[in-house]
Design an enzyme around this catalytic site. Structure first.
Site, short mmCIF file in Angstrom:
data_model
loop_
_atom_site.label_atom_id
_atom_site.label_comp_id
_atom_site.label_asym_id
_atom_site.label_seq_id
_atom_site.Cartn_x
_atom_site.Cartn_y
_atom_site.Cartn_z
N ASP A 271 0.83 -1.20 0.00
CA ASP A 271 0.00 0.00 0.00
C ASP A 271 0.87 1.26 0.00
O ASP A 271 1.98 1.25 0.53
CB ASP A 271 -0.91 -0.02 1.24
CG ASP A 271 -2.12 0.87 1.06
OD1 ASP A 271 -2.36 1.34 -0.07
OD2 ASP A 271 -2.84 1.08 2.05
N GLY A 272 0.33 2.31 -0.59
CA GLY A 272 0.98 3.61 -0.52
C GLY A 272 1.51 4.13 -1.84
O GLY A 272 2.16 5.19 -1.87
N GLY B 46 -0.16 5.48 -4.32
CA GLY B 46 -0.82 6.75 -4.63
C GLY B 46 -0.24 7.89 -3.81
O GLY B 46 0.04 8.98 -4.33
N ARG B 47 -0.05 7.64 -2.51
CA ARG B 47 0.49 8.67 -1.63
C ARG B 47 1.93 9.02 -2.01
O ARG B 47 2.34 10.17 -1.97
CB ARG B 47 0.43 8.21 -0.17
CG ARG B 47 -0.94 8.46 0.46
CD ARG B 47 -1.15 7.63 1.70
NE ARG B 47 -1.56 6.28 1.35
CZ ARG B 47 -1.76 5.31 2.24
NH1 ARG B 47 -1.56 5.55 3.53
NH2 ARG B 47 -2.16 4.11 1.84
N ARG C 108 -0.98 9.06 -10.08
CA ARG C 108 -1.00 7.78 -9.36
C ARG C 108 -0.31 6.67 -10.15
O ARG C 108 0.31 5.77 -9.57
CB ARG C 108 -2.45 7.38 -9.05
CG ARG C 108 -3.18 8.35 -8.13
CD ARG C 108 -4.60 7.87 -7.83
NE ARG C 108 -4.61 6.51 -7.28
CZ ARG C 108 -4.42 6.23 -5.98
NH1 ARG C 108 -4.20 7.20 -5.12
NH2 ARG C 108 -4.45 4.98 -5.57
N HIS D 279 2.37 3.51 -9.14
CA HIS D 279 2.26 2.07 -9.41
C HIS D 279 3.49 1.55 -10.15
O HIS D 279 3.95 0.44 -9.89
CB HIS D 279 0.98 1.77 -10.20
CG HIS D 279 -0.27 2.08 -9.43
ND1 HIS D 279 -0.46 1.65 -8.14
CD2 HIS D 279 -1.38 2.78 -9.76
CE1 HIS D 279 -1.65 2.09 -7.70
NE2 HIS D 279 -2.21 2.78 -8.66
N SER E 190 -7.22 -6.03 -5.24
CA SER E 190 -8.28 -6.70 -4.47
C SER E 190 -9.58 -6.75 -5.26
O SER E 190 -9.76 -6.04 -6.26
CB SER E 190 -8.50 -5.96 -3.14
OG SER E 190 -9.23 -4.76 -3.38
N LEU F 112 11.75 -19.84 -4.22
CA LEU F 112 10.67 -19.02 -3.67
C LEU F 112 9.39 -19.16 -4.50
O LEU F 112 9.44 -19.12 -5.73
CB LEU F 112 11.12 -17.55 -3.69
CG LEU F 112 10.06 -16.49 -3.34
CD1 LEU F 112 9.66 -16.57 -1.88
CD2 LEU F 112 10.59 -15.10 -3.67
N ARG G 9 -5.62 -1.91 9.14
CA ARG G 9 -6.75 -2.79 8.79
C ARG G 9 -6.25 -3.91 7.90
O ARG G 9 -5.17 -3.83 7.33
CB ARG G 9 -7.86 -1.99 8.08
CG ARG G 9 -7.39 -1.20 6.88
CD ARG G 9 -8.56 -0.56 6.11
NE ARG G 9 -8.08 0.37 5.12
CZ ARG G 9 -7.98 1.69 5.28
NH1 ARG G 9 -8.33 2.25 6.42
NH2 ARG G 9 -7.52 2.45 4.31
N SER H 154 -7.92 -5.02 5.16
CA SER H 154 -8.33 -4.83 3.77
C SER H 154 -8.62 -6.15 3.06
O SER H 154 -8.29 -6.31 1.89
CB SER H 154 -7.29 -4.01 2.99
OG SER H 154 -7.19 -2.71 3.53
N GLU I 232 1.48 -13.22 12.36
CA GLU I 232 1.99 -12.03 13.04
C GLU I 232 1.89 -10.86 12.05
O GLU I 232 2.26 -11.00 10.89
CB GLU I 232 3.46 -12.25 13.44
CG GLU I 232 3.65 -13.36 14.45
CD GLU I 232 3.06 -13.05 15.82
OE1 GLU I 232 3.04 -11.86 16.19
OE2 GLU I 232 2.62 -14.00 16.50
C1 IPE Z 1 -1.42 0.15 -3.45
O1 IPE Z 1 -1.27 1.52 -3.50
C2 IPE Z 1 -1.50 -0.48 -4.82
C3 IPE Z 1 -2.78 -1.10 -5.16
C4 IPE Z 1 -3.85 -1.22 -4.42
C5 IPE Z 1 -2.83 -1.70 -6.49
P1 IPE Z 1 -2.54 2.47 -3.47
O2 IPE Z 1 -2.93 2.77 -4.86
O3 IPE Z 1 -3.63 1.91 -2.63
O4 IPE Z 1 -1.90 3.76 -2.78
P2 IPE Z 1 -2.60 4.82 -1.81
O5 IPE Z 1 -3.30 4.06 -0.73
O6 IPE Z 1 -3.53 5.63 -2.65
O7 IPE Z 1 -1.45 5.62 -1.29
MG MG Z 2 -4.21 2.21 -0.68
#
Ligand code: IPE
Ligand code: MG
Length: 223
Positions: A2-3, A5-6, A15, A19, A47, A113, A175, A177, A188
């Protein structure tokens, strides 16, 4: 993972750039996990809820996954990496489905792996599909007592893969998700504020050494 986009927002980029950077991180972390001798690594890439995003973003992510599968074949071969899939396969775009199928087939004999791509994956959806598969079996009709936890596990997407020891969540959200709801019963968790594109091999090492200090009781007591 996650993250993305941020991360992009922080760099004043769109965005999709996040990716793209996230894909580089995925390659970096897969290599690190492979070098460390980790047996299984599940990447939560998309997801069952991510379809709510703009069609452009969804298309971009699917395109990246496709490229990753095609372009990395030499890397999988060199490192003995076996590709698996978790999630609703029939619900994937046809071309992605074909590429995944090909990767599963081409890497099925590799013994290093195992990278499980959770793509169009939802924990509830996986349990729901497992129950549907069970309901189709004539041998269970009316045999309520046959339904055990072990049996349900056998009808999940990858019954041969053990439950995860460690679940890492990047970008700080507290969370699940909808990730591996059944399998995570005694996993864990490790939550890191670091955005996925910024993750390095060192962050993976830190997460694992934190995990190694935990006392796992699985609901019991340590004598
Ligand atoms: C995770 O990054 C990548 C995917 C869900 C494909 P996000 O796209 O959810 O990034 P944020 O949460 O907006 O930062
Ligand atoms: Mg996200």
């Amino acid at each position: 993972m996650d993250g993305n986009g941020r991360w992009a927002r922080k760099q004043n980029q769109n965005r999709t750039q996040g990716h793209l950077e996230g894909l580089k991180t995925a390659k970096r972390i897969v290599k690190a996990a492979s070098d460390m001798g980790i047996a299984y690594l599940t990447l939560y890439a998309f997801s069952t809820e991510n379809w709510k995003r703009a069609a452009e973003e969804v298309g971009f992510i699917m395109g990246l996954v496709k490229r990753y599968l095609i372009e990395e074949m030499d890397f999988y071969r060199q490192n003995g990496i076996r590709i698996r899939h978790a999630g609703d396969f029939p619900g994937l775009p046809e071309d992605i489905g074909q590429e995944i199928q090909k990767a599963l087939e081409d890497t099925k004999d590799f013994t290093g792996l195992q990278v499980i791509l959770a793509l169009n994956y939802g924990g509830r959806d996986e349990i729901c599909r497992a129950v549907r598969r069970m309901a189709r079996e004539p041998k269970f009709s009316g045999e309520a007592a046959a339904v055990t936890e072990d049996l349900i596990s056998q009808y999940l997407d990858n019954p041969d893969i053990p439950d995860p020891d460690l679940i890492i969540r990047t970008a700080g959200e507290l969370r699940t998700s909808n990730f591996l709801l059944w399998e995570a019963a005694y996993s864990e968790y490790y939550i890191s504020d670091i955005l996925w594109p910024d993750w390095t091999e060192e962050d993976l090492r830190l997460a694992i050494s934190d995990f190694q200090k935990r006392e796992r009781r699985f609901g019991g007591v340590i004598k």
